[in-house]
Design a protein around this motif. Structure first.
Motif, PDB file in Angstrom:
ATOM      1  N   PHE A 142      -7.459  13.523   5.446  1.00  0.00           N
ATOM      2  CA  PHE A 142      -7.324  14.521   4.376  1.00  0.00           C
ATOM      3  C   PHE A 142      -8.465  14.403   3.369  1.00  0.00           C
ATOM      4  CE2 PHE A 142      -6.018  15.427   0.004  1.00  0.00           C
ATOM      5  CZ  PHE A 142      -5.737  16.790   0.104  1.00  0.00           C
ATOM      6  N   SER A 143      -8.748  13.170   2.940  1.00  0.00           N
ATOM      7  CA  SER A 143      -9.769  13.023   1.894  1.00  0.00           C
ATOM      8  C   SER A 143     -11.162  13.384   2.428  1.00  0.00           C
ATOM      9  CB  SER A 143      -9.746  11.624   1.277  1.00  0.00           C
ATOM     10  OG  SER A 143      -9.849  10.657   2.274  1.00  0.00           O
ATOM     11  N   LEU A 144     -11.473  12.983   3.660  1.00  0.00           N
ATOM     12  CA  LEU A 144     -12.812  13.312   4.190  1.00  0.00           C
ATOM     13  C   LEU A 144     -12.970  14.825   4.425  1.00  0.00           C
ATOM     14  CD1 LEU A 144     -13.728  10.513   6.765  1.00  0.00           C
ATOM     15  CD2 LEU A 144     -14.940  11.065   4.662  1.00  0.00           C
ATOM     16  N   LEU A 179     -11.345  12.683  -5.419  1.00  0.00           N
ATOM     17  CA  LEU A 179     -11.886  12.395  -4.083  1.00  0.00           C
ATOM     18  C   LEU A 179     -13.160  11.568  -4.150  1.00  0.00           C
ATOM     19  CD1 LEU A 179     -11.293  15.866  -2.381  1.00  0.00           C
ATOM     20  CD2 LEU A 179     -10.176  13.708  -1.796  1.00  0.00           C
ATOM     21  N   VAL A 202      -4.502   0.541  -0.070  1.00  0.00           N
ATOM     22  CA  VAL A 202      -4.558   0.969   1.333  1.00  0.00           C
ATOM     23  C   VAL A 202      -5.822   0.455   2.020  1.00  0.00           C
ATOM     24  CG1 VAL A 202      -4.542   2.944   2.897  1.00  0.00           C
ATOM     25  CG2 VAL A 202      -3.173   3.012   0.812  1.00  0.00           C
ATOM     26  N   PHE A 203      -6.991   0.883   1.544  1.00  0.00           N
ATOM     27  CA  PHE A 203      -8.241   0.459   2.214  1.00  0.00           C
ATOM     28  C   PHE A 203      -8.430  -1.061   2.105  1.00  0.00           C
ATOM     29  CE2 PHE A 203      -9.058   4.962   1.634  1.00  0.00           C
ATOM     30  CZ  PHE A 203      -9.629   5.305   2.845  1.00  0.00           C
ATOM     31  N   ILE A 209      -4.689   9.604   5.101  1.00  0.00           N
ATOM     32  CA  ILE A 209      -5.487   9.485   3.869  1.00  0.00           C
ATOM     33  C   ILE A 209      -6.966   9.712   4.179  1.00  0.00           C
ATOM     34  CG2 ILE A 209      -6.286   7.860   2.089  1.00  0.00           C
ATOM     35  CD1 ILE A 209      -3.475   6.673   2.082  1.00  0.00           C
ATOM     36  N   ILE A 210      -7.450   9.041   5.236  1.00  0.00           N
ATOM     37  CA  ILE A 210      -8.869   9.186   5.585  1.00  0.00           C
ATOM     38  C   ILE A 210      -9.165  10.629   5.993  1.00  0.00           C
ATOM     39  CG2 ILE A 210     -10.688   8.480   7.191  1.00  0.00           C
ATOM     40  CD1 ILE A 210      -9.523   5.725   7.282  1.00  0.00           C
ATOM     41  N   PHE A 213       0.751  -1.247   0.000  1.00  0.00           N
ATOM     42  CA  PHE A 213       0.000   0.000   0.000  1.00  0.00           C
ATOM     43  C   PHE A 213       0.786   1.305   0.000  1.00  0.00           C
ATOM     44  CE2 PHE A 213       0.606   0.012   4.476  1.00  0.00           C
ATOM     45  CZ  PHE A 213       0.196  -1.212   4.972  1.00  0.00           C
ATOM     46  N   VAL A 247      -0.006   5.818   7.577  1.00  0.00           N
ATOM     47  CA  VAL A 247      -0.567   5.565   6.241  1.00  0.00           C
ATOM     48  C   VAL A 247      -2.088   5.806   6.187  1.00  0.00           C
ATOM     49  CG1 VAL A 247      -0.815   3.865   4.385  1.00  0.00           C
ATOM     50  CG2 VAL A 247       1.240   3.859   5.785  1.00  0.00           C
ATOM     51  N   LEU A 248      -2.830   5.077   7.003  1.00  0.00           N
ATOM     52  CA  LEU A 248      -4.291   5.096   6.846  1.00  0.00           C
ATOM     53  C   LEU A 248      -4.950   6.395   7.328  1.00  0.00           C
ATOM     54  CD1 LEU A 248      -6.722   3.384   5.934  1.00  0.00           C
ATOM     55  CD2 LEU A 248      -6.895   2.515   8.243  1.00  0.00           C
ATOM     56  N   THR A 269     -11.280  17.374   2.973  1.00  0.00           N
ATOM     57  CA  THR A 269     -11.329  18.102   1.689  1.00  0.00           C
ATOM     58  C   THR A 269     -12.653  17.846   0.972  1.00  0.00           C
ATOM     59  OG1 THR A 269      -8.979  17.582   1.583  1.00  0.00           O
ATOM     60  CG2 THR A 269      -9.925  18.635  -0.349  1.00  0.00           C
ATOM     61  N   PHE A 270     -13.039  16.589   0.946  1.00  0.00           N
ATOM     62  CA  PHE A 270     -14.294  16.235   0.282  1.00  0.00           C
ATOM     63  C   PHE A 270     -15.478  16.913   0.977  1.00  0.00           C
ATOM     64  CE2 PHE A 270     -17.970  13.327  -0.137  1.00  0.00           C
ATOM     65  CZ  PHE A 270     -18.078  13.290  -1.510  1.00  0.00           C
ATOM     66  N   LEU A 328      -5.422  -3.296   3.729  1.00  0.00           N
ATOM     67  CA  LEU A 328      -5.372  -3.346   5.191  1.00  0.00           C
ATOM     68  C   LEU A 328      -6.435  -4.268   5.794  1.00  0.00           C
ATOM     69  CD1 LEU A 328      -4.509   0.326   6.135  1.00  0.00           C
ATOM     70  CD2 LEU A 328      -3.134  -1.679   6.570  1.00  0.00           C
ATOM     71  N   LEU A 385     -12.330   8.045  -4.998  1.00  0.00           N
ATOM     72  CA  LEU A 385     -11.752   7.309  -3.871  1.00  0.00           C
ATOM     73  C   LEU A 385     -12.802   6.981  -2.812  1.00  0.00           C
ATOM     74  CD1 LEU A 385      -9.347   6.263  -2.153  1.00  0.00           C
ATOM     75  CD2 LEU A 385      -9.044   8.585  -1.326  1.00  0.00           C
ATOM     76  N   LEU A 386     -13.487   8.017  -2.331  1.00  0.00           N
ATOM     77  CA  LEU A 386     -14.393   7.806  -1.195  1.00  0.00           C
ATOM     78  C   LEU A 386     -15.711   7.136  -1.598  1.00  0.00           C
ATOM     79  CD1 LEU A 386     -13.815  11.214   0.624  1.00  0.00           C
ATOM     80  CD2 LEU A 386     -12.963   8.984   1.334  1.00  0.00           C
ATOM     81  N   ILE A 398       1.503   1.896  11.140  1.00  0.00           N
ATOM     82  CA  ILE A 398       0.862   1.795   9.822  1.00  0.00           C
ATOM     83  C   ILE A 398      -0.440   2.605   9.815  1.00  0.00           C
ATOM     84  CG2 ILE A 398      -0.314   0.203   8.236  1.00  0.00           C
ATOM     85  CD1 ILE A 398       1.853  -1.889   9.072  1.00  0.00           C
ATOM     86  N   VAL A 399      -1.230   2.440  10.875  1.00  0.00           N
ATOM     87  CA  VAL A 399      -2.516   3.157  10.924  1.00  0.00           C
ATOM     88  C   VAL A 399      -2.289   4.671  10.963  1.00  0.00           C
ATOM     89  CG1 VAL A 399      -4.575   3.548  12.326  1.00  0.00           C
ATOM     90  CG2 VAL A 399      -3.771   1.227  11.957  1.00  0.00           C
TER      91      VAL A 399
END
Lengths: 524, 74
Positions: free
Chosen positions: B56-58, A249, A465-466, B53-54, A70, B49-50, B60-61, A469, A252-253, B45-46
């Motif tokens: 920033f994307s949530l 975005l 990643v999603f 991503i979650i 990932f 990495v995870l 911004t979205f 994991l 992805l989401l 890792i959480v």
């Protein structure tokens, strides 16, 4: 006469599209095969290159497993995506194929830790990273290339062939490994035979490169290049311009995150659950997954084609919703069907065997118990206890080193075996619903000039990643329900909460914000 | 429909912001309770990495949705 000319032209177009699909799909399938054999043979590779008593090597093993999955894949998506939008699709995904094939072949030739010491894990680690990098660049290229060759109204159908490759790649990897293992025997396979599936990759990649070399560039990219409309900086255009970032975005989401977890749950978590939670015997569990994958694979094409008729969104969202609702009931049935506590043992069929042997300075006691249950289920428990012959050395050893190694193997009777195939197949159908139309969906929401870059990143974050994991987080969630280290987990299905949550959020976002209409791929 | 999309935009933003302290606190709690190598690797890792991503994307979205950027989707 005019009718004949039209028919000939249509036949040539179909034949040309078929060649494009075959050439792209074979290469992508081989890349998946290369990527999966490492994962499938992880245990043997770990023994050969990453000995547990060397902490650095053990850390490299963990990083090789996760980093390539990932961290590196999205980087590969960015690196090769940018190249693909600058110099063209054909040469870029030809390069990814060479890197993937070369790395896989090289892994098969690297001498073990016993021969070259720390260089062995270091080299394998680098080669595994190269595999992840190449995979990150391959998929977006293949999907874009096929989509840009596909006629309007058939894009879901044609790109769905690319979607079958990930599953067929896994199937091929399992098939080659099981065949070679069967032919050589377990001992020889563990010793050196495991190298054959890696070395075989060179042959497969060679054939694929030959086929891909004869392909022409994507017509849309070629036209765009001729008109001087290619992007000067695809990365900046994809992620710094608001209109494109918005679509990255949403992809992805609302799509790839949910699709990634549904995919990993149906293909990988199901196998891990069968082997670890249900203790189904190695060969039987692999056959259950293989048959379900084989029967389910054509549905990628069915749902890809259906998405051309009713839209991509409805199918993908339906797949996510049904998966969210059905996972717990499906896994409850799987668990109960293999749960020995609910079965009645035939007492006079229980057999105990014990063997004592001395191997060098160690004593080894192997105890094997076999049981048969009234419903036809059989159970084999092997307990191996190894300890030094010298009592003084034994007394000085830490207790955890003396802990016996227990292996549990449940073999299901035919009726439950078929039922288990059916339950895994249902999950594979969910996979085909979310994954079948997604290539067409992704290529249609981005403009041609930055398509390779823009679609590759959300795809590899969603899947790498999603999705990647799922095993790690799900195992952790199950372990959290374990009351004590030596007791079984209170909720063996707790691992499902991660894919259920991610797919649930993705379903809500996708349903609210994604359009169901299909777009044309024009050169703007 | 646009109003619902915007209201949910607020939810995604709050979720994106909320996940950061939640994950960090949970990681600290679990590592403090059992500082094993396995725990460190999992939470690294959480967190590295995870979570970014979650979050920033949530966020911004969510902000885009809140501003009405997704009212009309092509």
């Amino acid at each position: 006469m005019a009718q004949n000319v039209t028919n000939v032209s249509h036949t040539e177009e179909v034949s040309s599209t078929r060649r494009v699909i075959a050439a792209s799909s074979v290469g992508t399938l081989i890349e998946w095969y290369d990527f999966y054999i490492f994962g499938t043979l992880a245990k043997i590779i770990s023994e050969q290159f990453f000995p547990k008593d060397n902490p650095t090597a053990a850390l490299l093993a963990t990083l090789a497993t996760f980093a390539a999955g990932f961290v590196i894949r999205p980087f590969g998506a960015l690196f090769f995506g940018r190249l693909g939008d600058l110099i063209g699709r054909k040469y870029t995904f030809l390069v990814t194929l060479v890197i993937m094939g070369g790395s896989t072949f090289a892994i098969g030739l690297v001498p073990g830790y016993k021969t070259i010491g720390f260089f062995a894990p270091a080299i394998v680690f680098i080669l595994r990273l190269l595999q992840g990098l190449a995979l990150g660049g391959e998929y977006g290229g293949a999907a874009t290339y096929v989509a840009e060759h596909s006629p309007e109204g058939k894009r879901g159908f044609w790109t769905s062939f690319i979607q079958t490759t990930a599953t067929l790649g896994l199937f091929l990897a399992l098939g080659v490994i099981l065949t070679v293992r069967q032919m050589l025997g377990v001992e020889t396979f563990t010793d050196w035979g495991w190298r054959i599936p890696f070395i075989l990759s060179a042959l497969l990649v060679g054939v694929s490169i030959f086929i891909r070399m004869r392909m022409s560039e994507s017509p849309l990219f070629a036209k765009m290049k001729k008109e001087g409309k290619t992007s000067a900086n695809p990365l900046a255009e994809s992620f710094k311009q608001k209109d494109n970032l918005k679509m990255v975005l949403i992809a992805l989401l609302g799509a790839t995150a949910g699709q990634g977890v549904v995919w990993y749950t149906g293909q990988f978590y199901a196998l891990s659950f069968l082997q670890n939670a249900c203790n189904i015997e190695f060969v039987q569990s692999n056959i259950i997954i293989s048959i379900a994958l084989l029967i389910g694979t054509p549905f990628f094409i069915v749902f890809g084609a259906l998405s051309d008729k009713i839209g991509r969104k409805y199918i993908m969202m339906a797949g996510m919703l049904i998966a969210v609702i059905a996972y717990r009931p499906i896994y409850t049935i799987m668990y109960n069907d293999a749960n020995l506590k609910t079965k009645e043992v035939i007492e006079d069929k229980t057999v105990n065997k014990m063997k004592y042997e001395v191997k060098g300075t160690d004593s080894l006691i192997t105890s094997v118990t076999t049981k048969l249950y009234t419903d036809g289920t059989s159970y084999k428990e092997t307990v191996k206890k190894k300890f030094p012959v010298d009592p003084a050395v034994k007394a000085a050893m830490p207790k955890d080193k003396l802990k016996p190694e227990t292996k549990k193997e449940v073999t299901l009777p035919q009726n439950l075996y078929y039922k288990m195939i059916g339950l895994v197949l249902i999950q594979v159908i969910f996979v085909t619903m979310v994954y079948g139309p997604i290539a067409a969906f992704l290529v249609e929401i981005f403009p041609t000039r930055i398509r390779y870059t823009s679609m590759s990143l959300p795809y590899h974050i969603g899947n790498g990643v999603f999705g990647g994991l799922v095993p790690l987080i799900s195992t952790r969630l199950v372990e959290a329900t374990r009351p004590a280290a030596d007791l079984p987990p209170a909720d063996p299905l707790a691992g499902l909460w991660y894919p259920i949550l991610i797919a649930g959020v993705s379903f809500v976002i996708g349903s609210l914000y994604i359009s169901n209409k299909t777009n044309n791929l024009d050169v703007e | 429909m646009s109003a619902i999309k915007r209201i949910f935009g607020l939810l995604w933003t709050v979720m994106g912001v909320g996940i950061i302290p939640l994950v960090i606190m949970q990681a600290m709690k679990e590592i403090a309770a059992k500082p094993s190598e396995e725990n460190w690797i999992f939470w690294s890792i959480v967190i590295v990495v995870l979570m970014p991503i979650i979050a920033f994307s949530l966020i911004t979205f969510g902000i885009f949705a809140l501003k009405g950027e997704y009212d009309v989707i092509a």
